[in-house]
Design a protein around this motif. Sequence first.
Motif, PDB file in Angstrom:
ATOM      1  N   LYS A  31     -69.994  54.662  10.344  1.00  0.00           N
ATOM      2  CA  LYS A  31     -71.776  54.567   9.341  1.00  0.00           C
ATOM      3  C   LYS A  31     -72.168  54.657  10.477  1.00  0.00           C
ATOM      4  N   ARG A  32     -72.246  52.946  11.372  1.00  0.00           N
ATOM      5  CA  ARG A  32     -73.078  52.325  11.620  1.00  0.00           C
ATOM      6  C   ARG A  32     -72.778  52.710  13.569  1.00  0.00           C
ATOM      7  N   ILE A  33     -73.130  53.449  14.428  1.00  0.00           N
ATOM      8  CA  ILE A  33     -72.433  54.026  15.800  1.00  0.00           C
ATOM      9  C   ILE A  33     -73.553  53.414  16.912  1.00  0.00           C
ATOM     10  N   LEU A  34     -73.195  52.426  17.674  1.00  0.00           N
ATOM     11  CA  LEU A  34     -73.569  52.324  18.908  1.00  0.00           C
ATOM     12  C   LEU A  34     -73.541  53.589  19.975  1.00  0.00           C
ATOM     13  N   LEU A  35     -74.616  54.694  20.629  1.00  0.00           N
ATOM     14  CA  LEU A  35     -74.269  55.014  21.358  1.00  0.00           C
ATOM     15  C   LEU A  35     -74.675  55.110  22.289  1.00  0.00           C
ATOM     16  N   PHE A  36     -75.166  56.271  23.617  1.00  0.00           N
ATOM     17  CA  PHE A  36     -75.724  56.263  25.102  1.00  0.00           C
ATOM     18  C   PHE A  36     -76.890  57.295  24.919  1.00  0.00           C
ATOM     19  N   ILE A  37     -78.103  57.410  25.634  1.00  0.00           N
ATOM     20  CA  ILE A  37     -78.386  58.524  25.969  1.00  0.00           C
ATOM     21  C   ILE A  37     -77.789  58.857  27.149  1.00  0.00           C
ATOM     22  N   PRO A  38     -77.209  60.268  27.710  1.00  0.00           N
ATOM     23  CA  PRO A  38     -76.965  59.948  28.928  1.00  0.00           C
ATOM     24  C   PRO A  38     -77.564  60.136  30.501  1.00  0.00           C
ATOM     25  N   LEU A  39     -76.479  59.963  31.676  1.00  0.00           N
ATOM     26  CA  LEU A  39     -77.343  60.135  32.765  1.00  0.00           C
ATOM     27  C   LEU A  39     -76.290  61.283  33.186  1.00  0.00           C
TER      28      LEU A  39
ATOM     29  N   LEU B 197     -86.957  59.464  18.127  1.00  0.00           N
ATOM     30  CA  LEU B 197     -87.786  60.696  19.483  1.00  0.00           C
ATOM     31  C   LEU B 197     -88.860  60.112  19.515  1.00  0.00           C
ATOM     32  N   PRO B 198     -89.929  60.128  20.290  1.00  0.00           N
ATOM     33  CA  PRO B 198     -89.429  61.082  21.962  1.00  0.00           C
ATOM     34  C   PRO B 198     -88.630  59.626  22.837  1.00  0.00           C
ATOM     35  N   LEU B 199     -88.134  60.558  23.483  1.00  0.00           N
ATOM     36  CA  LEU B 199     -87.082  59.465  24.681  1.00  0.00           C
ATOM     37  C   LEU B 199     -88.193  58.746  26.349  1.00  0.00           C
ATOM     38  N   LYS B 200     -88.217  58.296  26.604  1.00  0.00           N
ATOM     39  CA  LYS B 200     -89.077  57.809  27.967  1.00  0.00           C
ATOM     40  C   LYS B 200     -88.412  57.459  29.308  1.00  0.00           C
ATOM     41  N   LYS B 201     -88.595  58.157  29.916  1.00  0.00           N
ATOM     42  CA  LYS B 201     -87.551  57.606  31.261  1.00  0.00           C
ATOM     43  C   LYS B 201     -88.119  55.864  31.694  1.00  0.00           C
ATOM     44  N   LYS B 202     -86.934  54.988  31.995  1.00  0.00           N
ATOM     45  CA  LYS B 202     -87.298  54.025  31.956  1.00  0.00           C
ATOM     46  C   LYS B 202     -86.295  53.497  33.457  1.00  0.00           C
ATOM     47  N   LYS B 203     -86.965  52.504  34.476  1.00  0.00           N
ATOM     48  CA  LYS B 203     -86.044  51.440  34.645  1.00  0.00           C
ATOM     49  C   LYS B 203     -84.557  52.295  35.093  1.00  0.00           C
ATOM     50  N   PHE B 204     -83.805  53.188  36.770  1.00  0.00           N
ATOM     51  CA  PHE B 204     -82.901  53.746  36.618  1.00  0.00           C
ATOM     52  C   PHE B 204     -82.883  54.892  36.063  1.00  0.00           C
ATOM     53  N   SER B 205     -83.887  55.199  35.893  1.00  0.00           N
ATOM     54  CA  SER B 205     -83.409  56.775  35.446  1.00  0.00           C
ATOM     55  C   SER B 205     -83.375  57.141  33.807  1.00  0.00           C
ATOM     56  N   ILE B 206     -83.200  55.609  33.254  1.00  0.00           N
ATOM     57  CA  ILE B 206     -82.534  55.915  32.060  1.00  0.00           C
ATOM     58  C   ILE B 206     -83.474  56.430  30.729  1.00  0.00           C
ATOM     59  N   LEU B 207     -83.339  56.708  29.809  1.00  0.00           N
ATOM     60  CA  LEU B 207     -84.100  57.401  28.534  1.00  0.00           C
ATOM     61  C   LEU B 207     -83.887  56.314  28.045  1.00  0.00           C
TER      62      LEU B 207
END
Length: 197
Positions: free
Chosen positions: A36-44, A81-91
């Motif tokens: 039900k509750r999942i930690l994912l990642f926004i891919p590089l 959403l929306p996503l914003k680009k941060k440090k190390f080019s991570i969204l």
Amino acid sequence: MKKAFREKCFNVKKYNRYYYSKIISNQLYEICKNHKRILLFIPLENEVDINGLIKRLRREKKEIYVPFMEDLSFKMVKYTLPLKKKKFSILEPLNKNKTLAKIDLAIVPIVGMDNTFKRVGFGKGMYDRFFANLKYRPKIVFVQLKPCISKEKITDDFDIEGDEFISFKVRSKNGDNRINSRYFYLASRGIFNSKKT
């Protein structure tokens, strides 16, 4: 040793990222649909593209969380959403509110892995610190476009240990010795490093 191994992993050719990602995402979905509750990642760009998986799980009303960088670690925030680009080019989402939700499952990108099923990451230690501060342990699944696995122990005690590993043509659970087999190397064309680096 870990630094040299990490550099080898970065040099693995990752052609057909879209195709590899689609296959890996379908396997991830089979795991995620039972949680039900999942930690994912926004891919590089060099990671498995799971954006389609995130959309699919959100349509199914799963609670999706992603890392939000904070100092030397990250906090877990709800995916918005929306996503914003941060440090190390991570969204990252604009949402900065830390959640106290207890996740069932964590899908974690890796640079490589050793024979103890521990993660070799980018060298920042963010995931290690995050999981060290959790008071419980969710199921942890490592994902990688093409496998990069060391048959030598190169990780430290604080590196996080996975329960399962999924890559293109390679899938293994912790404790399954097939991960070291010649078949996996031939099938995947990844790196199975057996020399001390």
